[in-house]
Motif scaffolding. Structure first.
Motif, PDB file in Angstrom:
ATOM      1  N   LEU A 538       0.837  -1.202   0.000  1.00  0.00           N
ATOM      2  CA  LEU A 538       0.000   0.000   0.000  1.00  0.00           C
ATOM      3  C   LEU A 538       0.877   1.258   0.000  1.00  0.00           C
ATOM      4  O   LEU A 538       0.567   2.248  -0.674  1.00  0.00           O
ATOM      5  CB  LEU A 538      -0.927  -0.003   1.225  1.00  0.00           C
ATOM      6  CG  LEU A 538      -1.805   1.240   1.407  1.00  0.00           C
ATOM      7  CD1 LEU A 538      -2.702   1.479   0.187  1.00  0.00           C
ATOM      8  CD2 LEU A 538      -2.658   1.136   2.670  1.00  0.00           C
ATOM      9  N   TYR A 605      -8.136  -0.802  -1.861  1.00  0.00           N
ATOM     10  CA  TYR A 605      -7.099  -1.730  -1.419  1.00  0.00           C
ATOM     11  C   TYR A 605      -7.600  -2.595  -0.254  1.00  0.00           C
ATOM     12  O   TYR A 605      -7.387  -3.813  -0.227  1.00  0.00           O
ATOM     13  CB  TYR A 605      -5.850  -0.938  -1.003  1.00  0.00           C
ATOM     14  CG  TYR A 605      -4.693  -1.789  -0.553  1.00  0.00           C
ATOM     15  CD1 TYR A 605      -3.795  -2.332  -1.476  1.00  0.00           C
ATOM     16  CD2 TYR A 605      -4.479  -2.056   0.795  1.00  0.00           C
ATOM     17  CE1 TYR A 605      -2.718  -3.120  -1.063  1.00  0.00           C
ATOM     18  CE2 TYR A 605      -3.412  -2.849   1.216  1.00  0.00           C
ATOM     19  CZ  TYR A 605      -2.544  -3.374   0.276  1.00  0.00           C
ATOM     20  OH  TYR A 605      -1.489  -4.152   0.687  1.00  0.00           O
ATOM     21  N   ASN A 609      -8.178  -6.689  -0.598  1.00  0.00           N
ATOM     22  CA  ASN A 609      -7.313  -7.562   0.197  1.00  0.00           C
ATOM     23  C   ASN A 609      -7.970  -8.054   1.482  1.00  0.00           C
ATOM     24  O   ASN A 609      -7.318  -8.693   2.314  1.00  0.00           O
ATOM     25  CB  ASN A 609      -6.008  -6.826   0.526  1.00  0.00           C
ATOM     26  CG  ASN A 609      -5.166  -6.569  -0.706  1.00  0.00           C
ATOM     27  OD1 ASN A 609      -4.449  -7.450  -1.167  1.00  0.00           O
ATOM     28  ND2 ASN A 609      -5.256  -5.371  -1.259  1.00  0.00           N
TER      29      ASN A 609
END
Length: 729
Positions: A538, A605, A609
């Motif tokens: 990230l 993100y 994930n």
């Protein structure tokens, strides 16, 4: 006892309370009272003590007087009894909360034979007018609830309780039943002696509550830890105990601010507020009650799923009773205490100024709670040992943190022998701290004055520190090799088992103790439970986004967000503007100006994930730190020299510049041109400004090297502030 008598008792139990059978020793205790025998009941919280005097009171002629220390508890008990009867007159309270009219109504019901149970505070019982009244009516028996209040060794000693026997004798010669949920052998002996109940029938139930899980955590970042803990148990009922009223109010407000349904409860609140908060908890309108560590709240709620101690209590008796409010329905109750030795030091300060004997008692009780907190052996075993009960820790079934996560064990045969030799050599006349100093070889004033430093075993254990030897003492006590003489405030004595060990030494496994030495207020990231490695994937994505925006807007990347802010984003995963303002170096202005694309990236993100965001680590604070920030900005607006500002606030110039940098980095514009014009000419300012306009990083070291030391670090910092303020904000 005949079958008929037993069946009559069972019928009465069914009639009044709806139960088909008694629990534990309840039936024998009730029979003892009905047979007019003095009776002493030691039964853990949730074991059904109230039934032991309620049913015989309902079955006896006259009125039973129940001495209870807490008005709220009396109210609960009276409400419960009235619910099983057709007439509210069956139970009353007589205490300072009643008006004269109400008190007279209570006395009329007693005279008329309607009242079977009368709950009184000990203070009310000592009034001569009440004593005169009670001598004129039929009393069935006296019951003393929370009888440990009689003993100065009990966790809530009350001097007025020690007068009860003489008052009872002045009223009527009827049996007494004393009941308590917490009594060490010493407290038990003290109660019986004071009440002149040496002949009492004693009923002592096991103190083991196998449905309770015990855990002690280091007291670091405690409010965040509590919020995280409660959020994982959403909708569950819990109680949190604090040391002070102020902390109760602060913590209950912090919980509410962070979306937890909580109310406070302490003796400083007016009676109506306390009653309202208690009822809200009982009626499940609130999930959590935050309360002072006090005698008790009178809350008899069966489904309390957790009890948290924000502060460690004054004694193991208090701890045991308070944790005992969890899991009364038989379901699992979690008991979590946060421990830091500084809390013990605060409690020790409270002892100062009290009579010497009281101080000695208080210190001994504190030593016991410290020993419990720091031990690494089974907590249940340690707790039950304190109450005079042996326990096989293999039965704990990982229902304490020490059994769930066992510490390493080492062979301690030599150390145990060393300890026992030291106890004998010191003539069994010293307490644990003295013995530990003796073994460690510390030349304390006491050791030197007694010439103990000349004895053969002095410093025989100098390879270990006093913390280690304290652990050895604790484990030897639980193993029964030594004992503690309460009468002499904890002097260590040998036992037969200890003498036998010295004759025939055998393997003894010592458990490594916990280390709670890290300070509660430590700023160490690992200490606060925050992961110290950021999300590299990230972080790289955020760097790329920052570079792209930097090119589009033609400004240096660090103007948008500094690297420390990006790293913090990979720890916190903010997905709203409000959450972004909790990130280091990000204020509302900067969040509005640059935040949107970063939040979109992070949200995507997190979803892709399946990341569980640690939002419980971002706790909303009640502390308003904006006052000093506003004052600093106002002083700059008034164009005060920075030296004058730093002097007026008692801070260094570096500290003032730190604060200005924080203000600017979080998105607030600050104009320090007036000060820069005094220290740098226009060309110098322009040269430094142009450098930061083209730089890839805001590193001061790189800037200093670029100018070959022509400008001081302070000058560069101040120009960077000017640049960031104008470009970023």
């Amino acid at each position: 006892m005949s079958v008929t008598e037993v069946s009559e008792l069972n019928l009465a139990l069914r009639k009044y309370f709806g139960y088909d059978q008694f629990r534990g020793d309840q039936e024998s205790i009730i029979r003892s009272i009905l047979d007019k025998k003095n009776t002493f009941v030691i039964m853990p919280t949730g074991g059904g003590k109230s039934m032991c005097y309620q049913l015989p009171a309902l079955l006896s002629e006259g009125t039973a007087i129940i001495v209870s220390p807490l008005i709220a508890l009396m109210k609960n008990q009276v409400d419960a009894i009235r619910n099983v009867s057709e007439d509210d007159s069956v139970a009353h309270v007589l205490n300072s909360s009643l008006s004269k009219t109400d008190a007279n109504k209570v006395k009329e019901d007693i005279k008329a034979g309607k009242t079977k149970l009368l709950y009184v505070a000990p203070e009310s019982l000592t009034k001569q007018s009440n004593i005169d009244f009670f001598t004129s009516v039929k009393i069935s028996f006296f019951a003393i609830d929370e009888a440990h209040c009689i003993s100065e060794w009990g966790h809530d000693f009350r001097p007025e309780y020690r007068r009860l026997r003489e008052i009872f004798e002045a009223i009527s010669d009827v049996p007494i039943i004393a009941l308590t949920a917490t009594a060490t052998p010493k407290v038990q002996q003290d109660i019986q002696k004071n009440l002149n109940m040496g002949d009492a029938h004693l009923y002592k139930a096991s103190f083991n509550r196998d449905n309770l899980y015990y855990e002690v955590r280091p007291k670091r970042d405690v409010e965040k830890e509590i919020i995280k803990y409660i959020r994982k148990r959403k909708g569950k009922s819990g109680i949190i105990y604090c040391l002070s009223r102020k902390k109760v109010e602060q913590l209950s407000e912090i919980l509410r601010v962070n979306g937890i349904n909580a109310l406070g409860y302490h003796a400083g609140m007016d009676a109506s507020t306390r009653a309202r908060h208690q009822d809200a908890f009982l009626m499940e309108e609130v999930d959590v009650i935050v309360a002072t560590i006090a005698f008790g709240m009178g809350i008899d709620k069966p489904d309390v799923r957790f009890v948290i101690h924000h502060d460690i209590p004054k004694s193991l008796e208090s701890y045991y009773q308070e944790t005992g409010r969890a899991g009364r329905d038989g379901g699992v109750g979690e008991c979590v205490a946060f421990y830091a030795y500084k809390d013990i030091e605060k409690l020790e300060k409270f002892l100062q100024g009290k009579p010497v004997a009281e101080q000695e008692v208080g210190r001994q009780l504190l030593f016991e709670i410290v020993s419990y907190a720091e031990t690494s052996i089974c907590r249940r075993k340690y707790l039950l040992h304190y109450f005079g009960e042996e326990y096989d820790d293999s039965k704990c079934s990982e229902m304490c943190d020490n059994c769930r996560n066992p510490k390493e064990k080492t062979e301690g045969k030599t150390e145990i022998a060393n300890l026992l030799h030291a106890v004998i050599e010191l003539k069994e006349m010293q307490r644990a701290p003295h013995i530990c100093s003796f073994l460690n070889g510390e030349n304390t004033t006491e050791i030197n004055s007694y010439k103990h430093n000349l004895l053969p075993h002095f410093a025989s254990g100098k390879e270990h520190d006093k913390v280690f030897w304290n652990a050895v003492v604790r484990q030897a006590l639980v193993a029964g090799l030594i004992s503690k003489d309460i009468e002499t405030y904890g002097v260590i004595k040998m036992t037969e088992r200890g003498h036998e060990f010295l004759k025939n030494p055998h393997s003894f496994k010592l458990v490594k103790e916990h280390d709670y030495s890290v300070d509660e207020d430590s700023g160490d990231v690992a200490a606060m439970g925050i992961k110290d490695t950021f999300d590299e994937e990230l972080y790289q994505a955020l760097l790329d986004l920052r570079k792209q925006i930097s090119r589009d807007k033609d400004i240096p990347p660090f103007v948008i967000f500094q690297e420390a802010s990006l790293k913090d984003m990979t720890l916190q995963y903010p997905i709203t503007k409000e959450e972004l303002t909790n990130i280091q170096g990000v204020g509302l202005g900067k969040a509005k100006r640059y935040g949107a694309p970063f939040l979109t990236l992070i949200k995507e993100y997190v979803e892709n994930n399946e990341i569980e965001r640690p939002q419980d680590m971002v706790v909303k604070s009640l502390v308003n730190k904006s006052g000093l920030k506003v004052q600093l900005i106002q002083n700059i607006d008034r164009k005060l020299p920075l030296e004058d500002i730093s002097n007026s606030q008692g801070k260094s110039m570096d500290e003032i510049i730190d604060e200005i940098e924080m203000i600017v980095n979080s998105g607030t514009r600050v104009n320090i041109n007036y000060y820069l014009d005094e220290i740098l000419d226009e060309d110098n300012q322009e040269e430094i400004y142009d450098y930061f306009s083209e730089a890839e990083t805001d590193s001061l070291q790189e800037a200093y090297d670029e100018f070959d030391g022509d400008y001081t670090e302070e000058e560069l910092r101040l120009m960077r502030i000017k640049f960031m303020s104008e470009m970023a904000n």
